[in-house]
Design a protein around this motif. Structure first.
Motif, short mmCIF file in Angstrom:
data_model
loop_
_atom_site.label_atom_id
_atom_site.label_comp_id
_atom_site.label_asym_id
_atom_site.label_seq_id
_atom_site.Cartn_x
_atom_site.Cartn_y
_atom_site.Cartn_z
N ASN A 2 0.83 -1.20 0.00
CA ASN A 2 0.00 0.00 0.00
C ASN A 2 0.86 1.25 0.00
N ILE A 3 0.33 2.31 -0.60
CA ILE A 3 0.93 3.63 -0.48
C ILE A 3 -0.20 4.63 -0.33
N GLU A 4 -0.04 5.53 0.62
CA GLU A 4 -1.02 6.59 0.85
C GLU A 4 -0.37 7.93 0.53
N PHE A 5 -1.17 8.81 -0.09
CA PHE A 5 -0.64 10.13 -0.42
C PHE A 5 -1.78 11.10 -0.61
N GLU A 6 -1.44 12.35 -0.60
CA GLU A 6 -2.38 13.44 -0.83
C GLU A 6 -2.18 13.93 -2.26
N ARG A 7 -3.20 13.77 -3.12
CA ARG A 7 -3.09 14.27 -4.50
C ARG A 7 -3.51 15.73 -4.50
N THR A 8 -2.64 16.55 -5.04
CA THR A 8 -2.86 17.99 -5.05
C THR A 8 -3.10 18.49 -6.48
N ILE A 9 -3.54 19.73 -6.56
CA ILE A 9 -3.69 20.37 -7.87
C ILE A 9 -2.34 20.37 -8.59
N GLN A 10 -1.26 20.59 -7.84
CA GLN A 10 0.07 20.61 -8.45
C GLN A 10 0.42 19.26 -9.07
N ASP A 11 -0.01 18.16 -8.44
CA ASP A 11 0.23 16.82 -9.01
C ASP A 11 -0.48 16.68 -10.36
N VAL A 12 -1.71 17.19 -10.45
CA VAL A 12 -2.47 17.13 -11.70
C VAL A 12 -1.78 17.98 -12.77
N LEU A 91 -10.18 22.83 -12.57
CA LEU A 91 -10.29 22.16 -11.28
C LEU A 91 -11.07 22.99 -10.26
N SER A 92 -11.23 24.27 -10.51
CA SER A 92 -12.00 25.10 -9.59
C SER A 92 -13.49 25.14 -9.95
N GLU A 93 -13.88 24.47 -11.03
CA GLU A 93 -15.25 24.57 -11.52
C GLU A 93 -16.23 23.58 -10.89
N GLY A 94 -15.80 22.76 -10.01
CA GLY A 94 -16.76 21.81 -9.45
C GLY A 94 -16.14 20.98 -8.35
N ASN A 95 -16.81 19.89 -8.04
CA ASN A 95 -16.37 18.99 -6.99
C ASN A 95 -15.34 18.02 -7.57
N ASN A 96 -14.16 18.05 -7.03
CA ASN A 96 -13.08 17.17 -7.49
C ASN A 96 -12.57 16.26 -6.37
N ASN A 97 -13.48 15.91 -5.45
CA ASN A 97 -13.07 15.08 -4.31
C ASN A 97 -12.54 13.72 -4.73
N ALA A 98 -13.00 13.19 -5.85
CA ALA A 98 -12.51 11.89 -6.31
C ALA A 98 -11.13 11.99 -6.93
N LEU A 99 -10.78 13.17 -7.41
CA LEU A 99 -9.49 13.38 -8.07
C LEU A 99 -8.42 13.86 -7.09
N GLN A 117 -11.71 9.60 -0.67
CA GLN A 117 -12.84 9.92 0.21
C GLN A 117 -14.20 9.71 -0.43
N THR A 118 -14.27 9.58 -1.75
CA THR A 118 -15.58 9.45 -2.40
C THR A 118 -15.76 8.18 -3.22
N ALA A 119 -14.69 7.46 -3.50
CA ALA A 119 -14.84 6.32 -4.42
C ALA A 119 -13.76 5.27 -4.18
N GLU A 120 -14.04 4.10 -4.72
CA GLU A 120 -13.06 3.01 -4.76
C GLU A 120 -13.08 2.47 -6.19
N SER A 121 -11.90 2.12 -6.69
CA SER A 121 -11.85 1.55 -8.02
C SER A 121 -10.76 0.49 -8.11
N LYS A 122 -10.94 -0.37 -9.09
CA LYS A 122 -9.95 -1.41 -9.35
C LYS A 122 -9.44 -1.22 -10.77
N ILE A 123 -8.13 -1.26 -10.91
CA ILE A 123 -7.49 -1.17 -12.21
C ILE A 123 -6.86 -2.53 -12.49
N ASN A 124 -7.31 -3.18 -13.53
CA ASN A 124 -6.74 -4.47 -13.90
C ASN A 124 -5.31 -4.27 -14.40
N TRP A 125 -4.48 -5.26 -14.15
CA TRP A 125 -3.09 -5.16 -14.59
C TRP A 125 -3.00 -4.98 -16.11
#
Length: 175
Positions: A2-12, A91-99, A117-125
């Protein structure tokens, strides 16, 4: 793993700039716009001077060419700044909690699980097209224009990052 991190606008922003710098089609388009913009600026001073004074001279020719060269040289910086501003605006135009925000990425033999905080997803290899990195991020491309962006400074150590990459590469090659 596992790795946990905070995704920021700068990352995008960083991902989009990285992708633009490495996409052959975007690089061609930006070069074309750079050349055309530089060339289109050259006749502008000619037209203005001719309209005002009804004559031309060598100073205007030199000035026009220098203006075109200056625009050509400055175009990449202007395009970069414009891209950054457009991304921030979008990114300021709406809710981007999933991003944006807290992300948890878990690797397993079944795939990559991403939770925020809003979703879970699975990415197949089989979806992981390529893995690349720069000095700040690891990019797991899931399409030609999208990637899971993981900040390198959120790995506990260089060894953890290498183990993460080895695990990803092992499983994506088995797809």
């Amino acid at each position: 793993m596992n790795i946990e991190f905070e995704r920021t606008i700068q990352d995008v922003i960083d991902f989009n700039l990285f992708h633009m710098a490495h996409s052959p089609s975007i690089k061609r388009q930006l070069l074309l716009m750079q050349v055309l913009t530089g060339l289109l600026v050259i006749p502008l001073p000619f037209g203005i001077v001719y309209l005002v004074y009804h004559s031309m001279n060598a100073v205007i020719v030199v000035f026009s060419i220098l203006a075109g060269v200056l625009v050509f040289v400055l175009y990449p910086q202007v395009a970069r700044k414009s891209t950054i501003n457009r991304i921030k605006k979008m990114l300021s135009e709406g809710n981007n909690n999933a991003l944006l925000g807290r992300q948890v990425v878990s690797l397993s033999p079944e795939g990559i699980f991403v939770k925020n905080q809003t979703a879970e997803s699975k990415i197949n290899w089989s979806t992981v097209d390529k893995v690349t990195e720069n000095d700040k991020h690891v990019y797991l491309y899931t399409s030609s224009i999208n990637a899971l962006v993981i900040p390198k400074n959120d790995f506990q150590s260089e060894k953890e990052k290498q183990e993460f990459l080895a695990y990803v590469n092992k499983h994506r090659q088995q797809k």
